[in-house]
Design an enzyme around this catalytic site. Structure first.
Site, mmCIF file in Angstrom:
data_model
loop_
_atom_site.group_PDB
_atom_site.id
_atom_site.type_symbol
_atom_site.label_atom_id
_atom_site.label_comp_id
_atom_site.label_asym_id
_atom_site.label_seq_id
_atom_site.Cartn_x
_atom_site.Cartn_y
_atom_site.Cartn_z
ATOM 1 C CG ASN A 149 -0.138 -0.277 2.421
ATOM 2 O OD1 ASN A 149 0.379 -1.094 2.475
ATOM 3 N ND2 ASN A 149 -0.552 0.899 3.666
ATOM 4 C CD GLN A 178 -3.604 -0.056 -1.540
ATOM 5 O OE1 GLN A 178 -4.002 0.438 -2.319
ATOM 6 N NE2 GLN A 178 -4.321 0.456 0.277
ATOM 7 C CB SER A 196 -10.727 -3.277 2.382
ATOM 8 O OG SER A 196 -10.567 -3.379 3.554
ATOM 9 C CB THR A 234 -27.216 -8.175 13.346
ATOM 10 O OG1 THR A 234 -27.980 -9.309 14.766
ATOM 11 C CG2 THR A 234 -29.342 -8.474 12.427
ATOM 12 C CB CYS A 320 -2.789 2.958 8.403
ATOM 13 S SG CYS A 320 -4.041 2.518 7.423
#
Ligand code: PMP
Length: 377
Positions: A149, A178, A196, A234, A320
């Site tokens: 990344n 990525q 993701s 859930t 990050c």
């Protein structure tokens, strides 16, 4: 605004967003409910899972919906290490991994696991002979990323897989966050992988863990037993159905998009590398959507702010780690100089990036460069 920080996150595709809203509006029921609406919702969820399997050409693998790759990496690495601990205690990874891998293996060290880090050659390639030298009968898990990344380097997943054929006990997990949508996935060479949604124009908080032998992992989340018992809670059906759409679209457009982004990348790199004091850290054979540059002598944050002032959003090494004050660990492990690390910025593209955006970036670059003046070495 020109958005060139797509490795941090991408803009949702309107049709994906639309699917999310529609499903949330008409199928807000709990797929575990026994009534008619619950059953219809459950069917929708399973159709999304089936579509993902068919799009990604998965035959023997299971698919678990998660909140993102952080959760997928945590579930897999912790669950697999604990499940295999009677066979061995060694995990192999690299220092270029995302914190969702690095912090997880660090936590596992407290449980008695040993972590070994495969080295890189100076040119950023994975040192495969070092990797082979780390392998022994105690190794149970290897976790590596497909595309880095920060630098956009592509790791040789197929070669690692070939080497691992001599070690059938080892589970091979790959972080494909990525790469998916930009670089073709080596599906047959991974025992598990994570995605993701928001990195390929899906939504934040939607992720996937694809897994070969689901039943062999130890549970780490306890509750109602959803997602085959491995990810209780859930189920977010609207998110998962819209994720399946984002996956279909990203997969469909990958080859064409990749060609376009390689052109942007090479145009941008060629335009800036002629300036004294500028170092291009990304490589030609890296991922098409990530450019990493260093302004030697200047802080990356200063560069990011200077572009930001001009309406162009780029990033220091990664969203990050840019919040951390310490020098980026991943770059250090490549032998990149301190100065180059301090002055590094990442420019990243996606399907909405236009040739005009690159042009504007290059124009702004000239101004930023001049503004830095004597600071540059
Ligand atoms: N792995 C890599 C390589 C990433 O770039 C990211 C996101 N920056 C993640 C994992 C984690 O993804 P998420 O934040 O969506 O859970």
């Amino acid at each position: 605004m020109i958005y060139l920080d797509n490795s941090a996150t991408t803009k949702p595709d309107p049709t994906v967003l639309d699917t999310f809203v529609k499903v949330n509006t008409s199928y807000y029921f709990n797929p575990n409910s026994p009534h008619e609406k619950g059953l219809e919702t459950s069917k929708l969820l399973e159709n999304a899972r089936t579509q993902i399997k068919s799009v990604l050409k998965l035959d023997k693998q299971d698919v678990i919906f998660t909140s993102g790759a952080t959760e997928s990496n945590n579930l897999l690495i912790t669950g697999m290490a604990r499940a295999k601990k009677q066979f061995g205690k060694t995990i192999i990874t690299s220092k270029l991994e995302h914190p969702s891998v690095l912090e997880t293996v660090r936590a596992l060290e407290d449980e008695g696991f040993n972590v070994k880090y495969v080295r890189f050659n100076q040119d950023g390639t994975l040192d495969l002979s070092h990797f082979e030298s780390l392998l022994n009968q105690d190794v149970i898990l290897v976790s590596l990323m497909h595309v880095n990344n920060v630098m956009g380097y592509i790791f040789p997943i197929e070669k690692v897989y070939d080497i691992l054929q001599n070690y059938p006990k080892v589970h091979f997990h790959v972080d494909c966050v990525q790469s998916f949508g930009k670089v073709a996935l080596p599906i047959q060479c991974m025992d598990s992988f994570s995605l993701s949604g928001h990195k390929f124009n899906g939504l934040k908080g939607q992720g996937l863990l694809v897994f070969n032998q689901l039943k062999t992992i130890t549970r780490t989340v306890f509750g109602g037993g959803q997602e085959y018992g491995f990810r209780s809670g859930t189920v977010n059906v609207a998110s998962n159905v819209s994720l399946s759409k984002a996956i279909r679209l990203a997969n469909e457009h990958q080859a064409v998009l990749s060609g376009k982004l390689y052109q942007f990348k090479s145009h941008l790199e060629e335009a800036v590398k002629v300036y004294p004091g500028i170092q291009v850290n990304s490589k030609k054979d890296g991922a098409p959507h990530i450019v990493n540059l260093s302004f030697i002598g200047v802080k990356g944050e200063v560069i990011v702010n200077s572009f930001s002032k001009r309406g162009i959003m780029i990033s220091t090494t990664s969203a990050c780690s840019s919040k951390r004050s310490k020098l980026n660990e991943s770059l250090l492990s490549l032998g990149v100089s301190d100065e180059a690390i301090t002055g590094s910025v990442r420019i990243s593209f996606d399907q909405y990036t236009k040739a005009e955006d690159i042009h504007q970036f290059i124009e702004a670059f000239k101004e930023v460069y001049e503004e830095m003046g004597d600071l540059l070495k």
